[in-house]
Design an enzyme around this catalytic site. Structure first.
Site, PDB file in Angstrom:
ATOM      1  N   ALA B 147       0.811  -1.214   0.000  1.00 30.83           N
ATOM      2  CA  ALA B 147       0.000   0.000   0.000  1.00 30.83           C
ATOM      3  C   ALA B 147       0.838   1.254   0.000  1.00 30.83           C
ATOM      4  CB  ALA B 147      -0.935  -0.013   1.205  1.00 30.83           C
ATOM      5  N   GLU B 150      -2.513   6.817  -2.159  1.00 30.05           N
ATOM      6  CA  GLU B 150      -3.490   7.445  -1.253  1.00 30.05           C
ATOM      7  C   GLU B 150      -4.454   8.264  -2.097  1.00 30.05           C
ATOM      8  OE1 GLU B 150      -1.252   9.729   1.606  1.00 30.05           O
ATOM      9  OE2 GLU B 150      -0.134   7.943   2.277  1.00 30.05           O
ATOM     10  N   PRO B 151      -5.578   8.669  -1.505  1.00 36.46           N
ATOM     11  CA  PRO B 151      -6.526   9.462  -2.295  1.00 36.46           C
ATOM     12  C   PRO B 151      -5.865  10.699  -2.920  1.00 36.46           C
ATOM     13  CG  PRO B 151      -7.541   8.790  -0.237  1.00 36.46           C
ATOM     14  CD  PRO B 151      -6.120   8.337  -0.172  1.00 36.46           C
ATOM     15  N   THR B 182      -4.680  -3.389  -4.231  1.00 43.51           N
ATOM     16  CA  THR B 182      -4.964  -4.754  -4.684  1.00 43.51           C
ATOM     17  C   THR B 182      -4.897  -5.700  -3.492  1.00 43.51           C
ATOM     18  OG1 THR B 182      -4.064  -4.265  -6.844  1.00 43.51           O
ATOM     19  CG2 THR B 182      -4.154  -6.596  -6.242  1.00 43.51           C
ATOM     20  N   GLU B 272       7.828  -4.943 -10.749  1.00 43.35           N
ATOM     21  CA  GLU B 272       6.443  -4.881 -11.187  1.00 43.35           C
ATOM     22  C   GLU B 272       6.384  -4.675 -12.700  1.00 43.35           C
ATOM     23  OE1 GLU B 272       4.692  -1.501  -9.329  1.00 43.35           O
ATOM     24  OE2 GLU B 272       2.750  -2.470  -9.107  1.00 43.35           O
ATOM     25  N   ARG B 273       7.266  -3.849 -13.195  1.00 42.17           N
ATOM     26  CA  ARG B 273       7.212  -3.488 -14.612  1.00 42.17           C
ATOM     27  C   ARG B 273       7.555  -4.664 -15.515  1.00 42.17           C
ATOM     28  NH1 ARG B 273       9.327   2.726 -13.474  1.00 42.17           N
ATOM     29  NH2 ARG B 273       7.508   3.092 -12.169  1.00 42.17           N
ATOM     30  N   GLN B 309      -9.060  -6.089 -46.573  1.00 41.47           N
ATOM     31  CA  GLN B 309      -7.721  -5.620 -46.210  1.00 41.47           C
ATOM     32  C   GLN B 309      -7.689  -4.857 -44.891  1.00 41.47           C
ATOM     33  OE1 GLN B 309      -5.928  -3.618 -49.519  1.00 41.47           O
ATOM     34  NE2 GLN B 309      -5.725  -5.512 -50.689  1.00 41.47           N
TER      35      GLN B 309
END
Ligand code: FAD
Ligand code: FAD
Lengths: 259, 410
Positions: B147, B150-151, B182, B272-273, B309
């Site tokens: 985490a 944030e908002p 997540t 992550e990427r 096509q």
């Protein structure tokens, strides 16, 4: 306990390739996979060895071009090793020719039990297992749904149309396993990694002490007269229920004589 | 590497089989209902022995770390002398690819738990912390969440971060709200990233990562948020009010980790990427396969649409995309095998390209399918909704672009 499992490597039924009009067989120069029918025998063998607490599962396969990808699947499931018979003179072998070759390779392993499928998914004659048994002079049990090993005896539940028969026979024996009776395991990460290093012994017809004239086109007593693509399945009949659907379905099944 | 190895292909076939038999039948509930993905993912782990494998590898790495901490003597057994089969990166990427053909959300849920959360703790944590939390995460016995968002703080993750840790005797009090997390609704083990409030200016505060556990007093885990796609991945909010933890919950048990508190989070971004390229490949392969099949079958104006096509162009572009993204995945596998890792800029470029391409391909797949493409039954609408988030999470397209340009210019 040593269990030998015969595994046939076949063209992927989802993408089987072409029929060869000259040899009247399927072209086998595509990637081959483990015949699903044989995955049940492999699973059953692994379970029997687990239950016995000792022993190993050994695979025997006859195939063109030393193809191993189908074998690797069975090795990844847990079989310990394999004998692979590949030889140009084997092209055109009929079921008996195949059984002669497999029987020699099996005998060299001195197994306690030999498992096969009841029939392969491509050739589909369902004759190789009993031929192997005859050639080896061993008892043959077909259509097994359960096998229990009790000392030197195999206790087999043999599937029948009505249910099953209880059959007993002394070991070693050749038992063919019905498709779908066990849930073949998925190869684990560990199994897949280990499979690469498991021994696969490559054998020729000569090494097995077989005369090349007995196998392949030369030794084949079977003549494939004609080969045609399977007809496309016709659309079924849709019965809409107008209150009498059950009667019409019963009448339909009755006509097929399946009731 | 220019092709999957024989082992890879064996694994792919087995994974495909598992997905077809165990996951596809559950798709209505996973993608259009509220079924969480965890039970099926655990079944996947058990079936392929991924849990046992992860446990063995984890314990071995802990033993190695312990013996090097004890200044191993020359007589100590050197593990590297005894070759043991080790999976290459393909073993991690293949399940991702095969799952993404049907449920990219499951990969999001899985990746965040066994990937992000576990590695956030294992890359900086003490041995005791790893034993306490990481083993259960890598085996999927416990569900993890990571985490940072944030908002009021997303792309500017550190600058606008409001979450705080305050010292209270030997302990810390944690406060803050996190969103878009997540696994948030179901997580057992949460890595909470915040700033140490010593009464100083926010821009000067140290970034710290704590482990908080579900059930702790003051921690609230929201229900799942409704979202555009990735429905098989629960996403939620976390609210912390005066959650009290000991220093044993501070990852690394130090307020001054090597490289600073941000470096841990940054190396997590990088990992992550790489995963996103594999996700993109799964989506692209599936869209391409479905589109080719549809173009062969669908007849309009008396011809199959594959004869037009304009449809051919879309299919050809999808194939280019597949080849390019597959090459990126192969590169990831090769680099890992060589013990190399990508620079942050290269990882950004790979993520940017893969995410954008997956979205383009999935939208084209909808187009090739016409009205059917817009219907749930034909699957491509789901993949298009799922693909879109690849351009947003793990750093937006814009943020990746900025990172690449910065690397070129600096
Ligand atoms: C109609 C027909 C078409 C054929 N088409 C081809 C063809 O296209 N190409 C070609 O090369 N040959 C072909 N053959 C030959 C065929 O492959 C052999 O006869 C085959 O090895 C044995 O026949 P089967 O597959 O019917 O065995 P079955 O008796 O149905 O097999 C039962 C079980 O025996 C074991 N077994 C059988 N064969 C092997 C094997 N080779 N290795 C290990 N275990 C095995 C397996 O456990 C198998 O499930 C064909 C034969 C026939 C009759
Ligand atoms: C399904 C899902 C799962 C997620 N899971 C997690 C999770 O597990 N853990 C977690 O911590 N977070 C998670 N996130 C959050 C995700 O990482 C953020 O949404 C993302 O980083 C973007 O932040 P934001 O939403 O605040 O957008 P903003 O940062 O507000 O961006 C809005 C727009 O402005 C653009 N923008 C911002 N800054 C710049 C700039 N400097 N130059 C140019 N353009 C700019 C952005 O690219 C974007 O287009 C998840 C998000 C989603 C959608």
């Amino acid at each position: 306990m040593k269990v030998v499992v015969c595994v046939k490597q076949i063209p992927d039924p989802a993408d089987p390739g072409e029929l060869d009009p000259d040899s009247k067989t399927l072209r086998r120069d595509v990637k081959l996979i483990l015949d699903e029918s044989d995955s049940y025998g492999v699973e059953m063998a692994l379970q029997l060895v687990d239950t016995a607490g000792e022993g190993e599962v050994h695979l025997v396969s006859m195939v063109p071009n030393n193809e191993v990808s189908g074998l690797r699947t069975a090795l990844a499931m847990g079989a310990a090793g394999a004998s692979l018979i590949s030889d140009e003179c084997l092209a055109g072998s009929d079921a008996l020719g195949t059984a002669k070759v497999l029987a020699k390779a099996i005998a060299a392993q001195e197994p306690d039990l030999v498992l096969t499928a009841t029939e392969s998914s491509d050739g589909y004659t369902g004759t190789v297992p009993v031929q192997i048994a005859e050639l080896l002079g061993l008892p043959s049990v077909t259509f097994a749904k359960e096998i229990e090993i009790d000392g030197s005896t195999a206790k087999v539940k043999r599937q029948t149309e009505a249910g099953y028969d209880d059959v007993e026979c002394p070991l070693p024996a050749v038992v063919s396993v019905t498709a779908g009776v066990v849930e073949p395991r998925y190869p684990s990460f560990k199994g897949i990694m280990a499979a690469k290093n498991k021994p696969v012994e490559e054998l020729t017809v000569e090494a097995l002490g077989i005369d090349a004239g007995e196998v392949g086109w030369a030794g084949s007593r079977q003549d494939i007269v004609e080969i045609t693509a399977a007809p496309v399945r016709e659309a079924g009949e849709i019965i809409e229920d107008e209150g009498d659907a059950h009667e019409r379905i019963v009448a339909f099944l009755d006509e097929l004589k399946v009731l | 590497m220019y092709e999957w190895s024989e082992e890879h292909q064996l694994l792919r076939a087995a994974m495909k089989d598992f997905v077809t038999r165990e996951i596809v039948p559950l798709k209505p509930e996973l993608e259009h209902g509220d079924m969480p993905p965890y039970d099926v993912l655990r079944k996947l782990y058990r079936t392929f022995g991924m849990d046992e494998f992860a446990r063995t590898e984890f314990r071995r790495s802990i033993e190695a770390e312990k013996s090097s901490a004890d200044e191993a003597t020359d007589t100590a057994v050197d593990d590297t002398d005894r070759p043991r089969p080790r999976p290459d990166a393909g073993y991690i990427l293949i399940p991702i690819i095969e799952l993404c053909r049907h449920c990219p959300g499951m990969v999001t849920a899985m990746g965040v738990s066994v990937g992000l959360t576990a590695s956030a703790i294992s890359s900086r944590g003490t041995i005791a912390q790893k034993q306490r939390w990481v083993e259960d995460l890598v085996t999927f016995d416990k569900i993890g969440a990571w985490a940072i968002t944030e908002p009021g703080s997303g792309s500017d993750a550190f600058g606008s971060m409001l979450s705080t840790a305050r010292r209270d005797g030997d302990e810390y009090l944690l406060n803050g709200s996190k969103t878009f997390i997540t696994n948030g609704p179901y997580a057992d083990t949460i890595v909470f990233i915040c700033k140490l409030d010593e009464g100083n200016d926010r821009s000067e505060r140290k970034v710290l990562s704590f482990v908080v556990e579900s059930g702790m007093e003051g921690l609230e885990q929201s229900k799942s948020l409704r979202k555009m796609g990735m429905h098989s991945s629960p996403t939620g909010e976390l609210f912390l009010s005066d959650v009290r933890v000991g220093a044993d919950h501070l990852i690394g048990e130090t307020e001054d980790p090597v490289g600073g508190g941000r470096s841990g989070a940054k190396s997590t971004f990088q990992q992550e990427r790489a995963g996103v390229a594999a996700m993109a490949l799964g989506i692209i392969e599936q869209c391409l396969e479905l589109s080719v099949a549809y173009a062969r079958e669908r007849v309009q104006f008396g011809r199959r649409i594959g004869d037009f096509q304009l449809i051919q162009q879309k299919l050809a572009h999808m194939e280019l995309a597949r080849m390019n993204v597959q090459n990126l995945v192969f590169r990831t596998i090769e680099m890992a095998a060589a013990g190399e890792s990508m620079t942050l800029a290269e990882a950004s470029a790979m993520k940017l390209y893969s995410a954008r391409t997956a979205t383009d391909v999935a939208l084209d797949a909808v187009q090739v399918h016409g009205g059917n493409g817009y219907m749930a039954e034909f699957q491509v609408e789901q993949l298009a909704r799922d693909a879109k988030v690849l351009q947003i999470y793990a750093g937006t397209d814009e943020i990746q672009t900025v990172a690449i340009a910065k690397d070129l210019l600096d």
